[in-house]
Design an enzyme around this catalytic site. Structure first.
Site, PDB file in Angstrom:
ATOM      1  CE  LYS A 168      -0.559  31.621  37.723  1.00 35.26           C
ATOM      2  NZ  LYS A 168      -1.152  31.770  36.357  1.00 35.26           N
TER       3      LYS A 168
ATOM      4  CB  SER B 185      -2.194  29.109  33.402  1.00 37.85           C
ATOM      5  OG  SER B 185      -1.405  28.391  32.492  1.00 37.85           O
TER       6      SER B 185
END
Length: 391
Positions: A167, A180
Site C-alpha cells: 500500500k 505510509s
C-alpha cells in the site's frame, strides 16, 4: 508455469475493529524459519512497530509479519510501545515462535493507540496453524479500505515463487489521510540472510526510494522480504532482477492507486555524476509545483522544472554544471523549441494516463549516474491527503 503462492506460507486476515467494518489485520507466517531483509522509515519519529521490527530482523531470521491497518500507533509514548509489543507477543503465540521473530507494521492516523481490547480479543480467537495462503485477502487487509483493489503481484524465478503486497501514500484507511508505504514480499527461494539483505537493500533503493510523494518520511514506512527456502536455490542474479521488477511494478501500482488523481509521472534522470545525485534531482522534480504547472498549464513552461533540477544537482567542489535537457514523450521541451505554435508534447497524455519526463543533466565527461522516480501529478485530491492526521 503460472505463479501462484510460495510454498510454506500461511495467511490470516480479518476485521479486528481497528477502524471501519472491513478487514484491517493480516498475519503472514512461514512454516519454517525464513531469511529476512527489511528497510524502514528514515524518520526520527518512527512508530513503535518500526522499532520492534528493526529488532526482529537484526539476526536475519523471521517467521512472520502482522499488519494493522487503520491506526499508526505513532506518537503514543511508552504505552503505545507496550501495545505493539503485546500484539507481537500474541501473534508469536499463534505462529508458535519467539516474539522476536515477528515483524509488526502499522498504518493509519498518528497519535492514537490501538484499540487493544478489540485487537486482543481478535487475536486470542485465532488458532494456529493458520489456514491456506490467501494473499489476496491479506493484501486487502493491508490496504484497509473496503471496495478498493488490493495491490498484489506475483512472479516466478526458476522453481521459486515470489509474491508481493503493498500500500502506498493515500491508499489506506481513514478517508485517505494516510501517508505510509508498506510492502511485504514472500518467496520460497533459498537465499542466505546476508545475501538476501544485500539484495533487498539494492531493490528498495531502486524502487521504494524512487517513490515520490513529498520529502517527509512516514512514521511507519516498512518494506520486508521473507525467503523460507522450500523451493531450493535459485540463480541470485535472476532472483534480484525478478524481485526488483516485482517491486517496481508494485510502486507503479500504489502510485496509480494513491487517490491523488491525475497521471502517473515517471521522471528519469540521466547524465548525473552518480546515482545519488540523479535520485536527489528526480525526487525534487516529482515533488515540484513547477512540474504540475508544466503538465497542466495552458502554456507549459519547462524552464522552472529545469531550474529545480539544476538547483538540486549540488555540483560541489570541482564539479562543472552541465547542459540540462528535458524531453517529454520523446520530444525535447527544454531548451524551448523554436516552433512554439506546435502543441506541447505533454498535451498528448490523457488525465489518468502516464507522463514520462526524461531529464539529462549533461554533466561533462563520463557521467553514469541515473535514477528513476515515480509519482503522480497531484491534482485536487492531494491536498485532502495532507489534511489528515497521518504521516
Amino acid at each position: 508455469m503460472r505463479a501462484s503462492s510460495p510454498r510454506g506460507f500461511r495467511v490470516h486476515h480479518g476485521h479486528a475493529g481497528i477502524r471501519g467494518s472491513h478487514a484491517d489485520l493480516a498475519v503472514i507466517a512461514s512454516d519454517v524459519p525464513a531469511a529476512v531483509g527489511a528497510v524502514f522509515t528514515r524518520s526520527r519519529f518512527a512508530a513503535p512497530s518500526v522499532l520492534l521490527s528493526r529488532d526482529a530482523v537484526a539476526d536475519g531470521i523471521a517467521r512472520g509479519v502482522v499488519v494493522l491497518s487503520g491506526n499508526a500507533n505513532a506518537g503514543t509514548g511508552p504505552r503505545g510501545y507496550e501495545d505493539a509489543a503485546e500484539v507481537r507477543h500474541l501473534v508469536a503465540g499463534i505462529v508458535d515462535c519467539d516474539e522476536r521473530d515477528v515483524l509488526i507494521a502499522s498504518t493509519g492516523p498518528v497519535g492514537e493507540r490501538y484499540p487493544m481490547s478489540r485487537v486482543r480479543a481478535h487475536l486470542r480467537a485465532v488458532r494456529g496453524p493458520l489456514p491456506g495462503a490467501d494473499f489476496d485477502g491479506a493484501a486487502a487487509a493491508v490496504l484497509g479500505t473496503a471496495g478498493a483493489r488490493p495491490t498484489i503481484r506475483r512472479a516466478r524465478c526458476g522453481d521459486a515463487t515470489l509474491i508481493g503486497v503493498a500500500k502506498g501514500p493515500g491508499t489506506g484507511p481513514a478517508e485517505q489521510d494516510d501517508r505510509s508505504t508498506l510492502a511485504f514480499f514472500c518467496t520460497d527461494a533459498q537465499v542466505s540472510p546476508v545475501v538476501l539483505d544485500d539484495i533487498f537493500r539494492r531493490v528498495a533503493d531502486r524502487a521504494f526510494h524512487g517513490l515520490g510523494f513529498g520529502a517527509d518520511a512516514s512514521t511507519g514506512d516498512t518494506a520486508a522480504v521473507l525467503a523460507n527456502g522450500l523451493a531450493g536455490r535459485v540463480d541470485l542474479v535472476a532472483f534480484e532482477q525478478v524481485l526488483g521488477a516485482l517491486a517496481l511494478d508494485l510502486v507503479r501500482d500504489v502510485v496509480r492507486d494513491s487517490g491523488c488523481g491525475g497521471a502517473l509521472v515517471t521522471v528519469r534522470v540521466t547524465g548525473a555524476h552518480d546515482t545519488e545525485q540523479a535520485g536527489r534531482v528526480g525526487r525534487a522534480v516529482v515533488d515540484a509545483p513547477s512540474l504540475r504547472a508544466a503538465v497542466h498549464g495552458p502554456a507549459p513552461d519547462w524552464a522552472p522544472v529545469a531550474a529545480v533540477a539544476g538547483g538540486h544537482g549540488d555540483e560541489g567542489p570541482g564539479r562543472s554544471p552541465g547542459r540540462i535537457t528535458i524531453r517529454v514523450g520523446g520530444r525535447e521541451v527544454f531548451p524551448a523549441p523554436r516552433d512554439r505554435a506546435r502543441p506541447d508534447a505533454v498535451t498528448a497524455y490523457p488525465h489518468g494516463g502516464e507522463v514520462t519526463v526524461h531529464i539529462d543533466l549533461g554533466v561533462p565527461g563520463r557521467a553514469p549516474g541515473a535514477f528513476t522516480v515515480h509519482g503522480c501529478d497531484l491534482l485536487a485530491g492531494y491536498p485532502r491527503l495532507g489534511a489528515g492526521r497521518a504521516v
